[in-house]
Design a protein around this motif. Sequence first.
Motif, PDB file in Angstrom:
ATOM      1  N   SER A  97      44.602  25.535  -0.963  1.00  0.00           N
ATOM      2  CA  SER A  97      43.123  25.442  -0.689  1.00  0.00           C
ATOM      3  C   SER A  97      42.987  24.837  -2.320  1.00  0.00           C
ATOM      4  CB  SER A  97      42.464  26.798  -1.142  1.00  0.00           C
ATOM      5  OG  SER A  97      43.331  27.730  -0.096  1.00  0.00           O
ATOM      6  N   PRO A  98      41.744  23.780  -1.850  1.00  0.00           N
ATOM      7  CA  PRO A  98      41.166  22.469  -2.822  1.00  0.00           C
ATOM      8  C   PRO A  98      40.613  24.053  -4.217  1.00  0.00           C
ATOM      9  CG  PRO A  98      40.135  22.501  -0.191  1.00  0.00           C
ATOM     10  CD  PRO A  98      41.273  23.611  -0.512  1.00  0.00           C
ATOM     11  N   PHE A  99      41.037  23.160  -5.558  1.00  0.00           N
ATOM     12  CA  PHE A  99      41.083  23.612  -6.789  1.00  0.00           C
ATOM     13  C   PHE A  99      40.484  23.053  -7.692  1.00  0.00           C
ATOM     14  CE2 PHE A  99      44.983  22.993  -6.791  1.00  0.00           C
ATOM     15  CZ  PHE A  99      45.878  22.243  -8.104  1.00  0.00           C
ATOM     16  N   SER A 100      39.370  23.381  -7.985  1.00  0.00           N
ATOM     17  CA  SER A 100      39.085  22.676  -9.597  1.00  0.00           C
ATOM     18  C   SER A 100      39.477  22.769 -10.538  1.00  0.00           C
ATOM     19  CB  SER A 100      37.928  22.367  -9.253  1.00  0.00           C
ATOM     20  OG  SER A 100      37.669  21.283 -10.062  1.00  0.00           O
ATOM     21  N   TRP A 109      41.708  19.502  -6.313  1.00  0.00           N
ATOM     22  CA  TRP A 109      43.036  19.181  -5.958  1.00  0.00           C
ATOM     23  C   TRP A 109      43.436  19.847  -5.390  1.00  0.00           C
ATOM     24  CZ3 TRP A 109      45.636  15.248  -9.982  1.00  0.00           C
ATOM     25  CH2 TRP A 109      44.894  15.539 -10.859  1.00  0.00           C
ATOM     26  N   CYS A 110      45.226  19.697  -4.778  1.00  0.00           N
ATOM     27  CA  CYS A 110      45.806  21.191  -3.814  1.00  0.00           C
ATOM     28  C   CYS A 110      47.234  20.748  -4.231  1.00  0.00           C
ATOM     29  CB  CYS A 110      45.109  21.183  -2.577  1.00  0.00           C
ATOM     30  SG  CYS A 110      46.322  19.757  -1.743  1.00  0.00           S
ATOM     31  N   LEU A 111      47.914  22.005  -3.447  1.00  0.00           N
ATOM     32  CA  LEU A 111      49.234  21.191  -3.933  1.00  0.00           C
ATOM     33  C   LEU A 111      49.901  21.650  -2.628  1.00  0.00           C
ATOM     34  CD1 LEU A 111      49.574  24.496  -6.219  1.00  0.00           C
ATOM     35  CD2 LEU A 111      50.123  21.785  -6.927  1.00  0.00           C
ATOM     36  N   ARG A 112      50.981  20.578  -2.716  1.00  0.00           N
ATOM     37  CA  ARG A 112      51.446  20.362  -0.762  1.00  0.00           C
ATOM     38  C   ARG A 112      52.921  20.426  -0.843  1.00  0.00           C
ATOM     39  NH1 ARG A 112      53.997  15.714   1.328  1.00  0.00           N
ATOM     40  NH2 ARG A 112      54.094  14.610  -1.023  1.00  0.00           N
ATOM     41  N   VAL A 113      53.576  20.918  -0.372  1.00  0.00           N
ATOM     42  CA  VAL A 113      54.669  22.164  -0.707  1.00  0.00           C
ATOM     43  C   VAL A 113      55.340  21.124   1.274  1.00  0.00           C
ATOM     44  CG1 VAL A 113      54.221  23.565   0.723  1.00  0.00           C
ATOM     45  CG2 VAL A 113      56.419  23.584  -0.518  1.00  0.00           C
ATOM     46  N   ASN A 114      56.340  20.452   1.512  1.00  0.00           N
ATOM     47  CA  ASN A 114      57.533  20.712   2.209  1.00  0.00           C
ATOM     48  C   ASN A 114      59.148  21.282   2.303  1.00  0.00           C
ATOM     49  OD1 ASN A 114      56.367  17.168   1.256  1.00  0.00           O
ATOM     50  ND2 ASN A 114      56.360  17.517   3.797  1.00  0.00           N
ATOM     51  N   PRO A 115      58.501  22.061   2.963  1.00  0.00           N
ATOM     52  CA  PRO A 115      59.384  23.102   2.646  1.00  0.00           C
ATOM     53  C   PRO A 115      60.772  22.846   3.284  1.00  0.00           C
ATOM     54  CG  PRO A 115      57.264  23.970   4.413  1.00  0.00           C
ATOM     55  CD  PRO A 115      57.229  22.691   4.053  1.00  0.00           C
ATOM     56  N   LEU A 130      51.284  17.583  -6.583  1.00  0.00           N
ATOM     57  CA  LEU A 130      49.979  17.720  -6.965  1.00  0.00           C
ATOM     58  C   LEU A 130      49.351  16.792  -6.510  1.00  0.00           C
ATOM     59  CD1 LEU A 130      48.181  18.814  -8.518  1.00  0.00           C
ATOM     60  CD2 LEU A 130      48.291  17.922 -10.189  1.00  0.00           C
ATOM     61  N   LEU A 131      47.953  16.518  -5.603  1.00  0.00           N
ATOM     62  CA  LEU A 131      47.609  15.923  -4.423  1.00  0.00           C
ATOM     63  C   LEU A 131      46.141  15.633  -5.129  1.00  0.00           C
ATOM     64  CD1 LEU A 131      46.968  13.758  -2.438  1.00  0.00           C
ATOM     65  CD2 LEU A 131      46.766  15.914  -0.947  1.00  0.00           C
ATOM     66  N   LEU A 132      45.801  14.827  -5.518  1.00  0.00           N
ATOM     67  CA  LEU A 132      44.059  14.907  -5.992  1.00  0.00           C
ATOM     68  C   LEU A 132      43.662  14.370  -4.263  1.00  0.00           C
ATOM     69  CD1 LEU A 132      41.732  14.042  -8.157  1.00  0.00           C
ATOM     70  CD2 LEU A 132      42.968  11.809  -8.328  1.00  0.00           C
ATOM     71  N   LEU A 133      42.181  15.632  -4.485  1.00  0.00           N
ATOM     72  CA  LEU A 133      41.189  15.455  -3.341  1.00  0.00           C
ATOM     73  C   LEU A 133      40.198  14.234  -3.090  1.00  0.00           C
ATOM     74  CD1 LEU A 133      41.961  18.923  -1.970  1.00  0.00           C
ATOM     75  CD2 LEU A 133      43.438  16.802  -0.984  1.00  0.00           C
ATOM     76  N   SER A 134      39.577  14.555  -4.624  1.00  0.00           N
ATOM     77  CA  SER A 134      38.282  14.145  -4.444  1.00  0.00           C
ATOM     78  C   SER A 134      38.261  13.342  -6.001  1.00  0.00           C
ATOM     79  CB  SER A 134      37.243  14.514  -3.812  1.00  0.00           C
ATOM     80  OG  SER A 134      37.085  15.801  -5.096  1.00  0.00           O
ATOM     81  N   ASN A 135      38.172  11.768  -6.112  1.00  0.00           N
ATOM     82  CA  ASN A 135      37.116  11.813  -7.654  1.00  0.00           C
ATOM     83  C   ASN A 135      36.900  10.138  -7.094  1.00  0.00           C
ATOM     84  OD1 ASN A 135      36.532  12.841 -10.385  1.00  0.00           O
ATOM     85  ND2 ASN A 135      37.876  10.762 -10.709  1.00  0.00           N
ATOM     86  N   ASP A 171      49.416  11.574  -4.712  1.00  0.00           N
ATOM     87  CA  ASP A 171      50.377  12.611  -4.811  1.00  0.00           C
ATOM     88  C   ASP A 171      51.656  12.445  -5.879  1.00  0.00           C
ATOM     89  OD1 ASP A 171      51.433  11.798  -3.069  1.00  0.00           O
ATOM     90  OD2 ASP A 171      51.453  13.391  -2.010  1.00  0.00           O
ATOM     91  N   TRP A 172      51.819  12.760  -6.970  1.00  0.00           N
ATOM     92  CA  TRP A 172      52.624  12.500  -7.684  1.00  0.00           C
ATOM     93  C   TRP A 172      53.172  14.412  -7.736  1.00  0.00           C
ATOM     94  CZ3 TRP A 172      54.726   8.876  -9.656  1.00  0.00           C
ATOM     95  CH2 TRP A 172      53.591   7.603 -10.261  1.00  0.00           C
ATOM     96  N   GLY A 173      55.041  13.962  -7.752  1.00  0.00           N
ATOM     97  CA  GLY A 173      55.602  15.623  -7.401  1.00  0.00           C
ATOM     98  C   GLY A 173      56.921  15.833  -7.550  1.00  0.00           C
ATOM     99  N   PHE A 174      57.684  16.251  -7.055  1.00  0.00           N
ATOM    100  CA  PHE A 174      58.746  16.356  -6.839  1.00  0.00           C
ATOM    101  C   PHE A 174      59.507  16.509  -5.894  1.00  0.00           C
ATOM    102  CE2 PHE A 174      57.532  17.996 -11.874  1.00  0.00           C
ATOM    103  CZ  PHE A 174      57.932  16.483 -11.684  1.00  0.00           C
ATOM    104  N   LYS A 175      60.254  15.440  -5.066  1.00  0.00           N
ATOM    105  CA  LYS A 175      61.122  14.963  -3.650  1.00  0.00           C
ATOM    106  C   LYS A 175      62.295  16.163  -3.886  1.00  0.00           C
ATOM    107  CE  LYS A 175      63.295  11.193  -2.551  1.00  0.00           C
ATOM    108  NZ  LYS A 175      63.400  10.147  -2.040  1.00  0.00           N
ATOM    109  N   LYS A 176      63.032  16.619  -4.858  1.00  0.00           N
ATOM    110  CA  LYS A 176      63.996  17.586  -4.887  1.00  0.00           C
ATOM    111  C   LYS A 176      63.304  18.885  -6.050  1.00  0.00           C
ATOM    112  CE  LYS A 176      67.147  14.335  -3.620  1.00  0.00           C
ATOM    113  NZ  LYS A 176      69.284  13.906  -3.547  1.00  0.00           N
TER     114      LYS A 176
END
Length: 427
Positions: A97-100, A109-115, A130-135, A171-176
Motif C-alpha cells: 500500500s502507499p505510505f508517506s 512511496w510503496c515497496l515493490r517485490v518480485n517473488p 522502493l518506488l516513488l509514487l507521487s512528487n 524505483d531503486w532497490g536490489f535485484k538480488k
Amino acid sequence: MDVNDEERHNVSSSQNPRNTRPHSPTNFARNYPRPSSPTQSHSHSQAQSREVLSDSSTPIAENWCVTKVIVQKFSYKWTIHNFSFCKEELGEVLKSSPFSGDQTGDKKWCLRVNPKGLDEESKDYLSLYLLLLSNKSEVRAKFKFSILNSKGEETKAMESQRAYKFVMGKDWGFKKFIRRDFLMEEANGLLQEDKLTLFCEVSVVQDSVNFSGQSSCTKIQVPECNLKTDLGELLKNSSMCDVIFEIDGFEIHAHKAILSARSEVFRSMFCPNSNFRENQTNTAVPIKDLERDVFQEMLQFIYTGETEKLSHMADDLLAAADKYQLDRLKVMCEEALASNLTVENVASILIIADMHNAAQLKKIALHFCSSNSNTVPTTEGWKQMVSQNPSLLSDAYESLADSKKKDQSSELTPDTPPRKRIKSAQS
C-alpha cells in the motif's frame, strides 16, 4: 533501478554464504571523482593552488556560517501472509500500500517485490525495490531493507551507501535481495507461519538551512619568540655582565650563568667550589690559545645557537668547540669542512680532525684520500702530514685497503667519494 550490490550490509551473522556473491547492477548512479584543486562555479577558470604551512594555533574567523542539511527519516513494515502462494512467474510484481513519511502526504512511496526475481539473472532471488509514487520534483533518499525474523529482529539487511535520486514512477532497490531457497528454508526462521515481514527505513534529504553570524571572540596574537635576539643583545650589553675575558689586550664581557648552562667547561670554571683562580679573585680571565674574533664568534653561538662566520673560520671554531665541549658547534664545523674538501686541503683537514677528535670528519677525509690516492700524496699538505703526523699515514693506508676490498667486491670504482651526511648533535 538496482543499487550496486557491493553496498550490501550484513546485519545477521547467520547469512547464507551463497548470497554474498557480488551481483551486477542494472543501473546505478556514476561516482565522479572530487576535483583535486579549487574551481570557480559556472566558468572554466581554475584557481592555482599550493600547499602552505599553517599556524599551529586555533584560527578564529570574524564571520561564520553553519549549514544544516535537514533529513527526514521514517520506516515502513510490510507483512505478506501466505507468501509461498505468491506469484511464481518470473518478473511478476507484488506492491505494498502507499505510505508517506509525514502528515502532508505530498510524497507517497510503496515497496515493490518480485517473488521470483525481476529477470532471468535474478530468477533464484527475491527482488525488492522502493518506488516513488507521487512528487512534483526529484527526491534524494537513502534506504535500507531488511527481513524481520520470528523474534522480530532485523536480518538479511541491505542498504544504500549514498542518497539516490528518485523521480515519480521510478524505483531503486536490489535485484538480488535474498536467495529464494534460503528464504524458504524453514530452519532459517524467515517465514514464520508462511509470513514474510519486510522492514524498510528511508532517509529523505530535504532543504538545507544556514545559520550565520559574527564572532564575539577576538583572536589573541601571540608574539614571536625573540629569545635568540634578546640573548644576542645581552651579549653586546656589558652593564649586567659578571665575567670579563681578556684577549690580546681587549676585554670581552659575558655572563657566567649563560656560559655555564651551555658549556660543561665553563660550568666547572665558574661553580662556587671551583679552584679556578680568576673565579676566586674576580679578575679578568685570560684567553691565550684563541683569536679574539674566533672567541667572539664562539660566544655568539653560545648565546644564540647560530654563527655567521662558520664558512671562513670553521677550522678555528672547531678547535674552540672541542676545547669548551660545544658538541653542536663542533659538528657544524665538521660538516662545513667536509663539504669543502679538495685534493690540496684534505691533508691539513685530516690533521685538524685528528687533533680535535672530530671522528666523523676524519672518516670522510680518509675516504676522500682513498678515492683520490693518485693525486693526494703528491701535494705539499700530504708531505707535511707525513713528516709531522706519521700515525695518520697508517690510518690512510688502512682506509685505502678497505676501499679496495669494497671495490673488488662490487666491481665498481667511483671517481669521486660519496658525500656522507654528518650526524648532528643537539645544541
